[in-house]
Motif scaffolding. Structure first.
Motif, PDB file in Angstrom:
ATOM      1  N   ASN B 638     -13.544  52.840  27.137  1.00 39.84           N
ATOM      2  CA  ASN B 638     -14.363  52.563  26.124  1.00 39.84           C
ATOM      3  C   ASN B 638     -14.472  51.152  25.906  1.00 39.84           C
ATOM      4  N   GLU B 639     -14.111  50.369  26.822  1.00 43.26           N
ATOM      5  CA  GLU B 639     -14.411  48.773  26.657  1.00 43.26           C
ATOM      6  C   GLU B 639     -15.931  48.899  27.034  1.00 43.26           C
ATOM      7  N   LYS B 640     -16.593  47.873  26.379  1.00 41.45           N
ATOM      8  CA  LYS B 640     -18.086  47.762  26.584  1.00 41.45           C
ATOM      9  C   LYS B 640     -18.397  47.292  27.942  1.00 41.45           C
ATOM     10  N   PHE B 641     -17.614  46.395  28.635  1.00 42.72           N
ATOM     11  CA  PHE B 641     -18.191  45.835  29.953  1.00 42.72           C
ATOM     12  C   PHE B 641     -17.822  47.096  31.061  1.00 42.72           C
ATOM     13  N   ILE B 642     -16.898  47.836  30.616  1.00 38.47           N
ATOM     14  CA  ILE B 642     -16.759  48.954  31.600  1.00 38.47           C
ATOM     15  C   ILE B 642     -17.741  50.147  31.497  1.00 38.47           C
ATOM     16  N   GLU B 643     -17.857  50.360  30.294  1.00 36.16           N
ATOM     17  CA  GLU B 643     -18.866  51.325  30.020  1.00 36.16           C
ATOM     18  C   GLU B 643     -20.464  50.935  30.674  1.00 36.16           C
ATOM     19  N   GLU B 644     -20.645  49.455  30.589  1.00 37.50           N
ATOM     20  CA  GLU B 644     -21.952  49.171  30.933  1.00 37.50           C
ATOM     21  C   GLU B 644     -21.880  49.195  32.547  1.00 37.50           C
ATOM     22  N   ALA B 645     -20.842  48.824  33.084  1.00 39.63           N
ATOM     23  CA  ALA B 645     -20.916  48.773  34.562  1.00 39.63           C
ATOM     24  C   ALA B 645     -20.843  50.122  35.172  1.00 39.63           C
ATOM     25  N   VAL B 646     -19.900  50.982  34.767  1.00 40.48           N
ATOM     26  CA  VAL B 646     -19.533  52.378  35.396  1.00 40.48           C
ATOM     27  C   VAL B 646     -19.787  53.406  34.446  1.00 40.48           C
ATOM     28  N   GLY B 647     -20.214  53.361  33.282  1.00 35.74           N
ATOM     29  CA  GLY B 647     -20.001  54.423  32.169  1.00 35.74           C
ATOM     30  C   GLY B 647     -20.961  55.567  32.577  1.00 35.74           C
ATOM     31  N   LYS B 648     -21.824  55.283  33.587  1.00 38.66           N
ATOM     32  CA  LYS B 648     -22.648  56.414  34.169  1.00 38.66           C
ATOM     33  C   LYS B 648     -21.800  57.634  34.916  1.00 38.66           C
ATOM     34  N   TRP B 649     -21.048  56.803  35.500  1.00 34.99           N
ATOM     35  CA  TRP B 649     -20.120  57.959  36.346  1.00 34.99           C
ATOM     36  C   TRP B 649     -18.631  58.116  35.674  1.00 34.99           C
ATOM     37  N   LEU B 650     -18.021  57.080  35.178  1.00 33.59           N
ATOM     38  CA  LEU B 650     -16.804  57.126  34.619  1.00 33.59           C
ATOM     39  C   LEU B 650     -16.624  57.574  33.142  1.00 33.59           C
ATOM     40  N   SER B 651     -16.366  58.935  33.016  1.00 35.15           N
ATOM     41  CA  SER B 651     -16.519  59.489  31.494  1.00 35.15           C
ATOM     42  C   SER B 651     -15.207  59.071  30.978  1.00 35.15           C
ATOM     43  N   ASN B 652     -14.200  58.841  31.542  1.00 31.71           N
ATOM     44  CA  ASN B 652     -12.735  58.558  30.928  1.00 31.71           C
ATOM     45  C   ASN B 652     -12.041  58.034  31.839  1.00 31.71           C
ATOM     46  N   GLY B 653     -11.510  56.813  31.353  1.00 33.63           N
ATOM     47  CA  GLY B 653     -10.385  56.244  32.058  1.00 33.63           C
ATOM     48  C   GLY B 653      -9.167  55.398  31.172  1.00 33.63           C
ATOM     49  N   LYS B 654      -8.222  55.755  31.366  1.00 32.58           N
ATOM     50  CA  LYS B 654      -6.918  55.306  30.734  1.00 32.58           C
ATOM     51  C   LYS B 654      -5.782  54.895  31.227  1.00 32.58           C
ATOM     52  N   LEU B 655      -5.342  53.868  30.999  1.00 35.03           N
ATOM     53  CA  LEU B 655      -3.933  53.455  31.654  1.00 35.03           C
ATOM     54  C   LEU B 655      -2.774  53.562  30.503  1.00 35.03           C
ATOM     55  N   ARG B 656      -1.874  54.196  31.013  1.00 36.65           N
ATOM     56  CA  ARG B 656      -0.613  54.437  30.326  1.00 36.65           C
ATOM     57  C   ARG B 656       0.728  53.799  30.666  1.00 36.65           C
ATOM     58  N   VAL B 657       1.318  53.312  29.787  1.00 35.31           N
ATOM     59  CA  VAL B 657       2.858  52.885  30.278  1.00 35.31           C
ATOM     60  C   VAL B 657       3.840  53.258  29.186  1.00 35.31           C
ATOM     61  N   GLY B 658       4.831  53.578  29.722  1.00 35.62           N
ATOM     62  CA  GLY B 658       5.823  54.091  28.650  1.00 35.62           C
ATOM     63  C   GLY B 658       7.132  53.759  29.130  1.00 35.62           C
ATOM     64  N   TRP B 659       8.295  53.814  28.241  1.00 31.70           N
ATOM     65  CA  TRP B 659       9.361  53.523  28.507  1.00 31.70           C
ATOM     66  C   TRP B 659      10.361  54.356  27.417  1.00 31.70           C
ATOM     67  N   GLY B 660      11.358  54.925  27.756  1.00 25.96           N
ATOM     68  CA  GLY B 660      12.193  55.436  26.741  1.00 25.96           C
ATOM     69  C   GLY B 660      13.566  55.744  27.166  1.00 25.96           C
ATOM     70  N   GLN B 661      14.288  56.175  26.143  1.00 26.40           N
ATOM     71  CA  GLN B 661      15.654  56.734  26.418  1.00 26.40           C
ATOM     72  C   GLN B 661      15.767  58.135  25.849  1.00 26.40           C
ATOM     73  N   THR B 662      16.453  58.900  26.499  1.00 27.92           N
ATOM     74  CA  THR B 662      16.998  60.328  26.181  1.00 27.92           C
ATOM     75  C   THR B 662      18.256  60.412  26.405  1.00 27.92           C
ATOM     76  N   GLY B 663      18.844  61.483  25.844  1.00 32.89           N
ATOM     77  CA  GLY B 663      20.417  61.616  26.180  1.00 32.89           C
ATOM     78  C   GLY B 663      20.672  63.264  26.564  1.00 32.89           C
TER      79      GLY B 663
END
Lengths: 586, 1093
Positions: B638-663
């Motif tokens: 959804n970044e403008k520069f990405i949309e402009e560059a590759v928006g034609k073929w990249l319809s979705n791009g997401k980077l996820r980072v997570g950390w957590g504790q469980t028991g």
């Protein structure tokens, strides 16, 4: 507005409720049983807390008890068992279970000892003494079975230290010292306790065990030690004279359900039939023929008292006529093994008594009669059998169950103490004795078994050695006799074991069946014989060298599972010396 | 736009409507629509709403400014009475709303376009829902089709191969049996390793996983895991979707229950509209296609004779000429059957705009492929949703189920399969008079396995009532208070019965019966308030809540023997001494939790959760624990520069980072103290400490990092998701594994239990890749989903201060088969390494000395190592073969597992091909050990034993008639007893000699039995046909579908046993992939019918 009030109130109430009651809500000690903090208040509770040391932890040892004690020693034939040909290894299931059991006894006894010691119940000393006697007995089995073993003095502190996976083995001699120290404390705790018929361990039970420990330890240095023997004799004498116990009149009665509490029994496993597995005796299942009881749980028919054991009684099936055993003077024969023509009125009393051959061949008498003799030695076991439901209910008013019966297993009897006394009195040079005390002790045992026997003029070590085999056949003890002698004379043991008749007969069924139907005992060497196709096994695989004294003795490999946890237990690792009295104390 | 999306959108819509209580429009009740001829100028219009991929179901079609509207049906059709000139609004969540004016036409084709900004499917997360695009954690959704696609009786079975990072291995092929589900590897020991299942917000109460906890005593073995699945009480056809939360940032909201992953299950709910009835029926046949190659009678006789020739047995007359014998009994064929299975479900759904309902009832009955085993289930469900006030919504879900299991002990030493395989072919199943025969030979008595299967009962009846009721109050805009009461009540009855048996030597003249009734009560109260708001480009949600639950259980049991007749199986009729057992207990948990999410401009998302749990399973010292997690994601597409560059073929791009504790708190109650257990003795009942206490037992905790990347290409025709994770469990809750000299080994009722404590660390690291594509769209469609998971597992420490700590697993009883050492992966097989066969005496004398090597150099065939025995490798080169020469001989854990699902559609036809597999895992063929150990002449063995080591005399002419001294003065009379005159005939063999005594322990656990367990399986092949609408309408139906399905049709594997899919051991913890005669999974052929009207 009303609505809002309701909403806020609800939120407030729910929050308050959950917050305030949290700790009560979460505190849930065990709800359906007692716990260590609210028990051990009264003398009865104290005694009852010890009761289970008399059965449950020993349960897993029952099979090893027979396999080590009787099969290894050549008293009992168990066809495919590795104990018959000495090929037992550390992963053998019976060996592993035996090891589990003996260590469980020690774990329980130690835990209970520590728990009870912290209480102030009036009879706590008696309970502590019982714990220690059981612990000592388990160690006594361990050291005789495995040689050098680790000493677990206090399991919970060992746990806390985290050193339990690197414990060293301790030299046999030091383990014996530890056992002696433990029994001395037990006797101190049991001082004044004398209960010949309560079924519990008393002062004399502990003392009797100590006598046996001294006799066994006497050879551990590689030569017999006179002072250990003297100590054994002294303790045995006290038991004989002061324990208030006596031999039953008839040897055969010892094995009955009604003798569970006989005073002759100094220490016994006190089985019952309970809802908890391990509360029960299961020996009959391993030892009796199929169909002995109603539960389809007997599979011992294919085994039997060895040919060698029969010959120790002077019985040669293929040479004698049945008269030779039917009218045998030694009452121990019929109390030990089943031979053609034998019957017992205390077994199968609802069928008019157990008749060996009818059981095999008469399906009007025994609906499950197989029509064939199963045991290739021709002699099934009688000791440890309770019979069937009718017998069990008549004597104890308890119904037996599958692999579960309440026949006590006597593991230290007064006759052992007589023979220990006699043997110890012979001294370190094992000289034949004419000492009246020795002869009296020996004769007390022999005369009870053979009422017609005359008082001997002298008693030799050999006489006692042979008498022990007959007196304690199937009582899980014979291998340990070999073990203690191997300490100082392994050649004697190897030679005797190598020359045993450990193989089976062939063709006995025809002989038995003919005898049953015609009453004729016609041995035909083309139809019957002793199996010579199986070559004698090599017992030396069980010898282990004690490099310090340069002598070999019998020892089984430690459970290979334990070696996994602790490489210090490996069969090629020898034990270390520990100054027992300085390192441990009660 | 593609079909997958539309499915998900549908799901999202349903979720949104029925779970959030958010309805985009208000529908008029059907009855209030005026009939066309009654209203001036009114006309009826019809139409279809579709998207690029096909019909849109449940889209709302409303006359603007009125309450007159309908929802589209399953084919996207609608019909509505309107006045000309009115504006119609067509809307559906995830799509741009479309408006059109009613003109003279009466039929409208409306094509909705996807709302790119709202591409946001709403998915269920714990305690709420979230837009998929806002999610920063790792989770997988499984739609209805995954559940429907395979023939399953238990929900957990549908997880296999469908979701990256989730490994599902069936514990048994028995009907309704359990699966071992591991989300991202095994991360715990002993404490329960299965994920938490939550159905419509209520955690599933398993009630027990071992046979004993169901009241069956040891009838199913002594393991802590059984083949009984707690999930088999749920009818899979009620399920609409499953959401598997994998990483800690997603599961942390479940705190102490989330360490093994969470599976959120959503059931079907009603929709406004006329009642719609659906019938779902299926009939199937299950069979075992594979047989092991056992000896028949002729082969067995030859084998026996060869035994006799080397003095291991005596010749028997019947076998003297094998060529005269027939094939004998095929016990293996006798124990298996072709099993029939059928299931029927009827459901109805519908409702008004205020109240919607879904009601269903189902029945299924499945026979097992082992004779006598069967599983039956009846279940009924009612889901009700009501908008009571504009600010108050209520939902009610209730399920009742009733199941009956006819169980059999299939695996283990005493199981039916083992008995069937080892029973020799010379024994018939039946006697001439039709009664069962006796299986008895010299020194060998076994139950007749067929008789045992047919006569002995192991029954389990389960009844369950569970569900919840919740209210959602919206006192002010954007704020929702959710108050819920959940419950799960269970009643089980376990019964075992062993009738009197009189089969010759297998005689049981006293029968016995046992019955145990278990009751469990679980209730849960939760409240949470969610506030969400969007302002400008910012949107944020805050949730805060509280939950508490209590679980209570009790049981009573009675056991007795000696019932006078087997006609009635009531232990109370027994003449023996009855044994009565009873027990009760409870556990509880109280929790507080919160979640904060923030999203900026659909580009940056962040989530923080915290949960604070208190559990009664821990002592006062360690009762409470808190668990944090955070996750962030960057929607770079959804970044403008990405949309402009590759928006034609990249319809979705997401980077996820997570950390957590469980028991993890599932250890059972009061493990921190020392309760006393009872033991009967002849001296009176004894009360003994059950375990060594440890008041400081505390939470097992887990920390997990997750980095993920979602990519969509070409308008999401290709979707790729890659996740990497690293999770580390520490303070593992377990009983300390101790050497037996600590007194803690042996029979459960006799040994002192080792203390519970927190002892180790496990690390799981892995990568998961999912690739979903739509290679063909249009008339001929092809959807393809591929997922592959790699996981590495390591026991980092077993930190209890001990130098040599390890985890041991047993095959049966006391037989060590697996060992986990620090620094290695879990549950590796452990044993000796073979090095061929001793070919001659010289070979023995010059090799490292095995334990059975005679110290005096005298070799005896029955008591020492001998020619033809297996030579093991002296790994530590100390010259002797002993326990220290054992090593890791293979891991049961796969290097990767994968699933590949393809669906093809053409007109009304659809074809589904689902392939799954596992690579790099080893299987311990414990069954093969028993089938090749050749240490009894009365046990049937595999045909392979004909390749065993055969001994022959070096000098056949040597004379033994007078006896020959073997070296220690003992005389021998046969060449085979003379080691100096024996050599190996077939030097190339790898199988040892046949020996009754087996002094060298040739069947010890070694690499002989370790096999490659990799496999590729055509798990599912399904063909369906949907009859054309216009055709079925004539029959008064709305839809009609016929389908057929073959499950487990082909399995490619090198594995020798029945089935390479083994799972966890039902006999011992710490063992996986050990085939101890596991009940093999059958091949299933089914036919299905689905009708709605």
């Amino acid at each position: 507005m009303k609505l809002n009030n309701f909403k806020y109130t609800a939120v407030a109430v729910i929050t308050a409720l959950t917050m305030s009651s949290c700790d009560d809500f979460l505190d849930r000690p065990t709800e359906d049983s007692y716990n260590t903090d609210n028990f051990y208040q009264t003398p009865d509770q104290c005694l009852s807390s010890v009761n289970y040391l008399y059965n449950s932890p020993w349960y897993d040892f029952q099979r090893g008890f027979i396999k080590v004690g009787e099969v290894l020693s050549g008293n009992y034939y168990w066809g495919s068992s590795p104990y018959l040909n000495f090929s037992v290894n550390g992963s053998d299931q019976d060996l592993v279970n035996m090891s589990y059991s003996l260590w469980a006894v020690i774990g329980h006894a130690t835990t209970l000892y520590n728990t009870l010691e912290a209480t102030s119940v009036a009879n706590k000393n008696q309970c502590l003494g019982e714990c220690l006697t059981w612990k000592a007995f388990a160690y006594f089995f361990l050291v005789r079975s495995f040689g050098d073993v680790p000493i677990i003095h206090n399991n919970s502190s060992l746990l806390a230290s985290g050193e339990y996976n690197s414990l060293p083995k301790v030299k046999r001699s030091d383990v014996y010292e530890y056992i002696i120290m433990t029994l001395e404390k037990a006797m101190e705790d049991l001082e004044g306790v004398k209960n010949p018929t309560a079924g519990r361990i008393d002062y004399y039970s502990a003392e009797a065990l100590l006598a046996k420990v001294y006799l066994t330890r006497a050879g551990v240095s590689g030569a017999l030690n006179a002072s250990d023997l003297a100590k054994a004799a002294e303790l045995a004498k006290d038991v004989i004279e002061n324990s208030g116990r006596s031999l039953l009149e008839n040897y055969g009665d010892v094995w009955k359900l009604t003798s569970n509490l006989a005073s002759e029994s100094l220490i016994a496993w006190r089985w019952t039939v309970g809802s908890q597995w391990t509360s029960q005796n299961t020996l009959q299942s391993d030892l009796a023929q199929e169909g002995m009881d109603e539960f389809g749980d007997d599979w011992g028919g294919w085994n039997g008292l060895s040919v060698d054991m029969q010959e120790a009684f002077g019985i040669k099936l293929l040479e004698n006529q049945p008269d030779a055993w039917i009218n045998h003077i030694d009452t121990r024969l019929k109390a030990t093994m089943m031979l053609p023509g034998f019957s017992w009125d205390y077994l199968w009393r609802d069928h008019g008594g157990l008749d060996f051959l009818r059981f095999l061949y008469d399906d009007t008498y025994n609906a499950a009669a197989t029509g064939t003799l199963q045991t290739p030695t021709g002699a099934n076991c009688v000791k440890h059998l309770y019979g069937n439901t009718a017998d069990h209910v008549a004597d104890l008013n308890i119904a037996p169950a599958r692999m579960a019966y309440a026949l006590a297993t006597h593991i230290l009897r007064l006759s052992d103490i007589y023979l220990i006394y006699a043997e110890a009195k012979l001294g370190a040079n094992r000289a034949t004795s004419t000492d009246a005390d020795v002869i009296d002790a020996f004769y007390a045992v022999r005369h009870r078994a053979i009422p017609s026997s005359a008082r001997p003029a002298q008693v030799s070590w050999d006489d006692i050695w042979k008498e022990r085999r007959l007196e304690f056949a199937m009582e899980g003890d014979r291998w340990y006799d070999y073990v203690r002698v191997s300490y100082y004379n392994s050649d004697f043991c190897v030679n005797e074991l190598a020359n045993q008749k450990r193989n089976a007969y062939w063709g006995l069924n025809d002989l038995y069946k003919e005898y049953y139907t015609t009453g004729m005992w016609n041995v035909d060497s083309s139809r019957q014989g002793y199996d010579t196709s199986v070559s004698p096994p090599n017992v030396t695989v069980l010898l282990r060298l004690d490099s310090e004294i340069g002598k070999s003795y019998f020892a089984l490999p430690m459970s290979s599972e334990d070696v996994l946890y602790n490489p210090n237990l490996g069969s090629n690792v020898e034990g270390i010396h520990v100054n027992v009295r300085e390192t441990y104390s009660y | 736009m593609n079909l997958n999306c539309s499915k998900n959108s549908l799901l999202a819509g349903l979720c949104a409507i029925f779970l959030l209580g958010y309805s985009p429009v208000t529908y008029a009740a059907e009855g209030s629509i005026p009939l066309p001829n009654e209203v001036q100028q009114a006309k009826k219009i019809t139409g279809t709403v579709s998207d690029a991929m096909g019909p849109v179901i449940g889209a709302s079609v409303v006359v603007k400014g009125t309450s007159n509207g309908v929802a589209t049906d399953f084919d996207g059709n609608f019909s509505l009475s309107v006045n000309q000139g009115q504006t119609i609004v067509v809307s559906y969540i995830g799509y741009l709303t479309k408006e059109f004016k009613v003109d003279s036409r009466s039929n409208y084709e409306i094509i909705l376009e996807e709302d790119k900004k709202m591409l946001d499917e709403v998915v269920v997360v714990g305690y709420g829902t979230m837009k998929k695009s806002d999610i920063s954690g790792a989770s997988v959704s499984l739609g209805e089709s995954a559940v429907k696609g395979s023939i399953i009786t238990s929900l957990d079975q549908s997880l296999q191969g469908r979701a990256a990072g989730v490994s599902a291995v069936q514990t048994s092929g028995a009907p309704g049996s359990s699966s071992a589900i591991r989300v991202r590897g095994t991360a715990t020991i002993n404490a329960n390793a299965e994920p938490l299942y939550v159905i419509d917000g209520v955690p599933v109460q398993s009630g027990g996983t071992s046979g004993a906890s169901y009241g069956l005593g040891d009838a199913l073995g002594n393991g802590s895991v059984s083949t009984i699945s707690p999930l088999s009480t749920i009818d899979p056809s009620d399920i609409v979707s499953m959401e598997i939360l994998k990483d800690a940032s997603a599961t942390a909201i479940y705190g102490a229950q989330g360490a093994n992953g969470v599976v959120l299950i959503t059931t079907k709910r009603g929709k406004a509209g006329d009642a719609k009835f659906t019938y779902n029926g299926m009939a199937a046949w299950n069979r075992q296609t594979k047989r092991l190659d056992m000896m028949n009678l002729r082969e067995y006789a030859e084998y026996y004779n060869s035994y006799a020739e080397v003095g291991e047995a005596s010749h028997v007359g019947n076998f003297s000429d094998p060529s005269l014998l027939g094939k004998g009994t095929n016990w293996q064929d006798a124990i298996f059957q072709t099993a029939f299975q059928h299931s029927h479900q009827v459901s109805a759904q519908g409702g008004s705009d205020k109240v919607q309902y879904y009601v269903s009832g189902s029945y299924m009955d499945q026979e097992g492929t082992i004779i006598g085993s069967e599983f039956r289930r009846f279940s009924a469900r009612t889901n009700l949703d009501a908008q009571l006030k504009s600010w108050l919504k209520m939902s009610l879900s209730v399920t009742y189920s009733d199941t009956k299991d006819d169980l059999k002990l299939a695996d283990s030493d005493e199981g039916l399969i083992g008995y069937s395989l080892t029973t020799i072919p010379s024994i018939p199943i039946y006697n001439v008079d039709g009664t069962y025969s006796s299986v008895s030979q010299e020194g060998y008595t076994n139950p007749n396995p067929i008789a045992m299967a047919m006569m002995d009962d192991i029954l389990l009846k389960r009844q369950k009532l569970n569900g919840n009721i919740f209210f959602e109050v919206t006192p002010i805009e954007n704020l929702v208070w959710h108050a819920e009461l959940g419950f799960d009540l269970g009643w089980n009855k376990g019964e075992t019965y062993e009738p009197m048996v009189d089969l010759g030597t297998w005689k049981r003249s006293s029968n016995n019966g046992r019955m145990q009734k278990n009751t469990s009560t679980f209730w849960q109260l939760k409240n949470y308030i969610t506030y969400s708001r969007t302002f400008g480009k910012h949107s944020a949600t805050a949730m805060i809540g509280q939950e508490c639950w209590e679980s209570k259980w009790d049981y009573v049991s009675i056991y007795n023997t000696g019932l006078p007749s087997d006609a009635v199986h009531n232990p109370a009729l027994g003449a023996g001494t009855p044994q009565i057992g009873a027990g009760f207990g409870s556990s509880s948990m109280a929790s507080f939790f919160t979640r904060w999410t923030y999203s900026y401009d659909n580009r940056y998302n962040a989530t923080y959760t915290y949960r604070y749990d208190g559990s009664s399973n821990f002592g006062p010292n360690k009762r409470w624990a808190g668990f944090h997690s955070f996750a962030a994601s960057w929607r770079f597409s959804n970044e403008k520069f990405i949309e402009e560059a590759v928006g034609k073929w990249l319809s979705n791009g997401k980077l996820r980072v997570g950390w957590g504790q469980t028991g993890n708190s599932s250890i059972g109650g009061y493990k921190w103290g020392s309760p006393l257990s009872t033991m009967e003795t002849a001296l009176g009942t004894s009360y003994r400490p059950a375990q060594i206490a440890n008041k400081d037992v505390q939470w097992e905790s887990q920390e997990q990092w997750n980095i993920g990347l979602d990519l969509g290409f070409l308008n999401d025709r290709i979707n790729l998701t890659i996740d990497w994770y690293n999770k580390e469990s520490k303070d593992m809750l377990m009983q300390l594994q101790l050497p037996s000299y600590m007194g803690t080994s042996g029979n459960g009722s006799s040994a002192l239990a080792a203390p519970y404590g927190n002892y180790g660390r496990i690390r799981n690291t892995g990568v998961e890749i999912s690739l979903n594509t739509h290679p063909l769209v249009g008339k001929f469609e092809w959807d393809s989903e591929f997922q592959i998971s790699f996981n590495k597992n390591k026991l980092v420490s077993l930190s209890d201060g001990s130098s040599n700590a390890q985890l041991i697993g047993y095959g049966q009883w006391t037989d060590v088969v697996s060992l986990t050492q620090v620094g290695e992966s879990l549950y590796s097989f452990y044993g000796y390494v073979t090095d061929g066969i001793y070919t001659s005496l010289e070979d023995i004398e010059t090799s490292a000395k095995p334990a059975a090597y005679p110290t005096n150099g005298v070799f005896a065939k029955n008591s020492t190592v001998y020619i033809g025995d297996i030579k093991y490798k002296d790994l530590n080169s100390d010259g002797v073969i002993d326990e220290n020469d054992r090593t890791n001989i293979g891991s049961p854990l796969p290097k990767f597992t994968f699933g590949f699902n393809n669906t093809f559609r053409y007109k009304g036809f659809d074809l589904n091909i689902f392939i799954n597999g596992s690579y790099g895992n080893k299987v311990g063929n414990y069954l093969k050990m028993k089938l090749t150990h050749m240490n009894s002449t009365w046990t049937n063995q595999l045909k392979d034993v004909s390749d065993r080591a055969i001994l022959e005399p070096i000098d056949p002419t040597k004379d033994y008639s007078a006896g020959v001294d073997r070296g220690d003065g003992q005389l021998i009379y046969n060449w085979y007893d003379d080691p100096y005159n024996v050599k190996l005939k077939n030097a190339s063999t790898s199988m040892p000699r046949a020996t009754i005594n087996d002094p060298n322990d040739n069947d010890r656990w070694s690499d002989r039995y370790i096999e490659d367990g990799s496999y590729i399986r055509l798990k599912n092949l399904a063909l369906g046909y949907n009859f054309p609408k216009n055709l079925v309408k004539r029959w008064g139906l709305e839809s009609l579908r016929l389908s057929c399905n073959i499950q487990n049709l082909v399995t490619l594997t090198k594995y020798d046993g029945y089935d390479p899919e083994i799972g966890v051991s039902t006999q011992s913890p710490n063992v996986m992939g050990l085939d101890n005669a596991r009940y093999p999974s059958p091949t299933t052929y089914s036919f299905g019918l689905n009708v709605s009207f």
